[in-house]
Design a protein around this motif. Structure first.
Motif, short mmCIF file in Angstrom:
data_model
loop_
_atom_site.label_atom_id
_atom_site.label_comp_id
_atom_site.label_asym_id
_atom_site.label_seq_id
_atom_site.Cartn_x
_atom_site.Cartn_y
_atom_site.Cartn_z
N ALA A 112 40.42 53.58 32.70
CA ALA A 112 40.19 54.76 33.54
C ALA A 112 40.89 54.63 34.89
CB ALA A 112 38.70 54.98 33.73
N ILE A 113 40.82 53.45 35.48
CA ILE A 113 41.47 53.24 36.79
C ILE A 113 42.98 53.36 36.65
CG2 ILE A 113 41.89 51.52 38.59
CD1 ILE A 113 38.99 50.52 38.02
N ILE A 114 43.53 52.76 35.61
CA ILE A 114 44.98 52.84 35.42
C ILE A 114 45.41 54.26 35.06
CG2 ILE A 114 46.88 52.05 33.96
CD1 ILE A 114 45.65 49.31 34.04
N ALA A 115 44.55 55.00 34.36
CA ALA A 115 44.88 56.41 34.05
C ALA A 115 45.01 57.22 35.33
CB ALA A 115 43.81 57.00 33.14
N VAL A 116 44.19 56.89 36.32
CA VAL A 116 44.26 57.60 37.60
C VAL A 116 45.46 57.13 38.42
CG1 VAL A 116 43.08 57.91 39.82
CG2 VAL A 116 41.79 58.06 37.69
N ILE A 164 49.36 34.64 34.32
CA ILE A 164 48.41 33.86 35.12
C ILE A 164 48.48 34.25 36.59
CG2 ILE A 164 47.87 31.52 35.90
CD1 ILE A 164 48.59 30.62 33.02
N GLN A 165 49.66 34.59 37.07
CA GLN A 165 49.80 35.04 38.46
C GLN A 165 49.05 36.36 38.67
OE1 GLN A 165 53.84 35.75 39.63
NE2 GLN A 165 53.34 35.84 41.81
N ILE A 166 49.18 37.28 37.75
CA ILE A 166 48.47 38.56 37.85
C ILE A 166 46.97 38.34 37.88
CG2 ILE A 166 47.96 40.70 36.59
CD1 ILE A 166 50.86 40.48 35.49
N VAL A 167 46.48 37.52 36.97
CA VAL A 167 45.04 37.26 36.88
C VAL A 167 44.55 36.53 38.13
CG1 VAL A 167 43.31 35.94 35.62
CG2 VAL A 167 44.96 37.33 34.39
N PHE A 168 45.32 35.56 38.63
CA PHE A 168 44.91 34.82 39.82
C PHE A 168 44.75 35.74 41.03
CE2 PHE A 168 45.92 32.40 43.67
CZ PHE A 168 44.95 31.42 43.59
N ILE A 169 45.72 36.60 41.24
CA ILE A 169 45.65 37.52 42.37
C ILE A 169 44.47 38.47 42.23
CG2 ILE A 169 46.85 39.44 43.52
CD1 ILE A 169 49.48 37.93 42.87
N ALA A 170 44.27 39.00 41.03
CA ALA A 170 43.16 39.94 40.80
C ALA A 170 41.81 39.26 40.99
CB ALA A 170 43.26 40.54 39.41
N ILE A 171 41.65 38.05 40.49
CA ILE A 171 40.37 37.35 40.60
C ILE A 171 40.09 36.94 42.04
CG2 ILE A 171 39.13 35.25 39.93
CD1 ILE A 171 39.06 37.41 37.81
N SER A 189 38.99 40.06 43.82
CA SER A 189 37.62 40.44 43.47
C SER A 189 36.62 39.44 44.02
CB SER A 189 37.47 40.59 41.96
OG SER A 189 37.72 39.39 41.30
N LEU A 190 36.99 38.17 44.12
CA LEU A 190 36.11 37.17 44.74
C LEU A 190 35.86 37.51 46.20
CD1 LEU A 190 34.70 34.34 44.90
CD2 LEU A 190 36.96 33.43 45.45
N ILE A 191 36.92 37.83 46.91
CA ILE A 191 36.78 38.15 48.34
C ILE A 191 35.96 39.43 48.53
CG2 ILE A 191 38.05 38.85 50.41
CD1 ILE A 191 40.30 36.93 49.42
N ASN A 214 49.10 48.21 39.54
CA ASN A 214 47.89 48.97 39.23
C ASN A 214 46.99 48.22 38.27
OD1 ASN A 214 48.81 50.95 40.94
ND2 ASN A 214 49.62 52.23 39.30
N ALA A 215 47.58 47.43 37.39
CA ALA A 215 46.77 46.58 36.49
C ALA A 215 46.03 45.53 37.30
CB ALA A 215 47.65 45.93 35.44
N MET A 216 46.68 44.95 38.32
CA MET A 216 46.00 43.98 39.18
C MET A 216 44.87 44.64 39.95
SD MET A 216 48.73 41.32 40.78
CE MET A 216 50.01 42.46 41.24
N ILE A 217 45.10 45.83 40.47
CA ILE A 217 44.06 46.56 41.20
C ILE A 217 42.89 46.87 40.28
CG2 ILE A 217 43.54 48.75 42.34
CD1 ILE A 217 46.46 48.68 43.41
N ALA A 218 43.18 47.31 39.06
CA ALA A 218 42.13 47.62 38.11
C ALA A 218 41.32 46.38 37.76
CB ALA A 218 42.72 48.24 36.85
#
Length: 178
Positions: free
Chosen positions: A75-79, A25-32, A35-37, A86-90
């Motif tokens: 694809a993003i994580i492959a790069v 949930i922490q990973i998803v919260f940070i990623a969302i 992406s919201l910002i 990197n999962a959060m960034i993707a």
């Protein structure tokens, strides 16, 4: 003693599931939130400025939307390489276009309303109009969209970890545990 049993090395699966929920949930919260910002800024600028800026930004967002969410994340994580960061960034990159399109659509309708026209007639700067008048008017829909995208991001994040591209063992994360 162990309602879910233990894994192959004797660790309690229930406690790992509960602790893994915190990680997921922490990973998803940070990623969302990221992406919201990012999506809100892109949508706000594209919708308010219009013209070629709108065309360029929205074509980039539509290009990102043309790929399925999991394929683009892979694809993003492959790069970038497999890791939790990197999962959060993707996840943030994959979810940004939806927020950008939503905010842009709202901005296009709000920027023609009377209170925005009045602020423009009074000589208020474009930045202040976007920040004080338009952004608060469109933020409600974006916040609702956060709850919708959060569940999809959680599933995608768990799938990435299951494939070995997110959290790495022995981290107690739902995708790794599956």
């Amino acid at each position: 003693d162990y309602p879910f049993g233990t894994d192959e090395i004797g660790r309690c699966i229930l406690s790992r599931t509960i602790y893994g929920a915190r990680v997921s949930i922490q990973i998803v919260f940070i990623a969302i939130v990221a992406s919201l910002i990012a999506g809100s800024l892109i949508g706000l600028i594209a919708g308010y400025v219009g013209g070629w800026v709108d065309d360029v930004l929205m074509r980039i967002m539509e290009g990102l939307l043309s790929f399925p969410m999991i394929v683009l994340a892979l694809a993003i994580i492959a790069v970038l390489g497999p890791s939790l960061m990197n999962a959060m960034i993707a996840l943030a990159i994959v979810n940004t276009p939806g927020f950008a399109r939503l905010v842009r659509g709202q901005v296009l309708s709000v920027k023609e309303m009377e209170f925005v026209q009045a602020a423009r007639a009074l000589g208020v700067s474009d930045f202040r109009i976007m920040r004080r008048h338009i952004l608060p008017s469109v933020s409600g829909n974006a916040i609702v969209y956060v709850s919708l995208r959060g569940s999809a991001a959680l599933i995608t994040e768990s799938a990435l970890s299951f494939l070995g591209l997110g959290a790495q063992p022995p981290a107690p994360e739902w995708g790794v545990m599956i």
